[in-house]
Design an enzyme around this catalytic site. Structure first.
Site, mmCIF file in Angstrom:
data_model
loop_
_atom_site.group_PDB
_atom_site.id
_atom_site.type_symbol
_atom_site.label_atom_id
_atom_site.label_comp_id
_atom_site.label_asym_id
_atom_site.label_seq_id
_atom_site.Cartn_x
_atom_site.Cartn_y
_atom_site.Cartn_z
ATOM 1 N N SER A 135 4.730 97.012 107.582
ATOM 2 C CA SER A 135 4.209 97.534 108.790
ATOM 3 C C SER A 135 4.987 96.605 109.737
ATOM 4 O O SER A 135 6.193 96.664 109.918
ATOM 5 C CB SER A 135 2.772 97.732 109.093
ATOM 6 O OG SER A 135 2.362 98.255 110.286
ATOM 7 N N HIS A 177 5.202 103.755 108.761
ATOM 8 C CA HIS A 177 4.142 104.771 108.935
ATOM 9 C C HIS A 177 5.176 106.077 109.521
ATOM 10 O O HIS A 177 4.645 106.825 110.249
ATOM 11 C CB HIS A 177 3.163 104.368 109.889
ATOM 12 C CG HIS A 177 2.398 103.251 109.722
ATOM 13 N ND1 HIS A 177 1.535 102.990 108.677
ATOM 14 C CD2 HIS A 177 2.633 101.868 110.327
ATOM 15 C CE1 HIS A 177 0.972 101.774 108.561
ATOM 16 N NE2 HIS A 177 1.824 101.111 109.847
ATOM 17 N N GLU A 204 4.500 105.582 104.303
ATOM 18 C CA GLU A 204 3.450 104.393 103.830
ATOM 19 C C GLU A 204 3.388 104.440 102.340
ATOM 20 O O GLU A 204 3.880 105.315 101.686
ATOM 21 C CB GLU A 204 2.067 105.079 104.239
ATOM 22 C CG GLU A 204 1.838 104.774 105.780
ATOM 23 C CD GLU A 204 0.517 105.235 106.365
ATOM 24 O OE1 GLU A 204 -0.227 105.800 105.363
ATOM 25 O OE2 GLU A 204 0.263 105.198 107.469
#
Length: 272
Positions: A135, A177, A204
């Site tokens: 992330s 994401h 993801e």
């Protein structure tokens, strides 16, 4: 620019992960990272700076220990002064793998940017130590780091916010994401600024394992979207007003699932 390699050495892998990677039932991405770093003999240092949760570092230490790593560290770097600590630098230098957690990527850039810790990460990667980030830890591998922007599929002028990243790789811009948060528009906006950049959109539980030859292999349960604007024929970015939809002609896009590969230097996708 990435730190230069030393004669006779190869740069370590750079592994951006799209977030929400599987940690318990089948931690394929994390297990492959550990294998590259030496398996049971790996020394993994976790940097949880992007997260504001107190247990993030220790949680990842436990995950890596359950995979089989005997020696793990977590550096509680929460202020710029922490990133100047010679003791933390010495701990980092013991690593065969560095793992940067998710959270807020602006915490990473504002706390780590230009510090001895950031310089050591870059130098160690150039010397063969592997870097993985999930992330926020994925976004910061780019020289140009995405920090926000619009959702949807239509790019706009002003549709993405950028800040300096760590620059482990300077030819790509990474978003995470990607499918789950509908981020095609902001990645298109980012690459429209300069066709030099290749956009990498990570779903993801999906990672790009980028080797020393700048070829990455897709690992995980989702896909990676690659945007290549090197042959773009026209962009309205220079004339557009804030918020205007952009016209982009001849943008190349690849959707790559697990096992597919992409050569960043030659801008070529293929199935291995």
């Amino acid at each position: 620019m990435p730190s230069p390699t030393i004669d006779g050495t190869q740069r370590g892998y750079v592994i951006p992960i799209g977030g929400a990677e599987e940690k318990l039932d089948n931690p394929e991405i994390l297990a492959k990272f550990v294998e590259l770093c030496g398996g049971k003999e790996a020394v993994i240092t976790v940097i949880p700076t992007a997260s504001q949760l107190d247990d993030t570092g220790s949680r990842y230490q436990k995950i890596f220990e359950e995979i089989g790593v005997k020696k793990t560290y977590s550096l509680p770097i929460n202020e710029r002064s922490d990133a100047q600590d010679p003791g933390y630098v010495k701990t980092l230098e013991k690593s065969t793998g560095i793992f940067v957690t998710g959270g807020n990527q602006l915490r990473l850039s504002t706390i780590l940017g230009g510090t001895p810790i950031a310089k050591t990460i870059r130098q160690l990667n150039a010397q063969g130590v592997h870097y993985a980030g999930t992330s926020a830890g994925a976004a910061i591998v780019s020289q140009h780091m995405i920090t926000g922007g619009s959702t949807g599929i239509v790019p706009t002028e002003g549709g993405v916010n950028l800040a300096p990243g760590m620059g482990l790789i300077n030819t790509i811009v990474v978003d995470q994401h990607f499918n789950e948060r509908n981020r095609l528009a902001r990645l298109l906006s980012a690459v429209s600024y300069n066709p030099f950049l290749i956009g990498i959109g990570l779903d993801e539980d999906t990672a790009a394992f980028i080797d020393h030859d700048n070829v990455f292999t897709v690992v995980g349960s989702g896909a990676i979207t690659v945007l290549d604007t090197s042959d773009i024929e026209y962009s309205s970015m220079a004339e557009a007003r804030t918020g205007d939809a952009l016209t982009l002609l001849n943008v190349k896009m690849h959707i790559l699932a697990s096992g597919a590969r992409y050569d960043i230097s030659n801008r070529k996708a293929y199935v291995s």
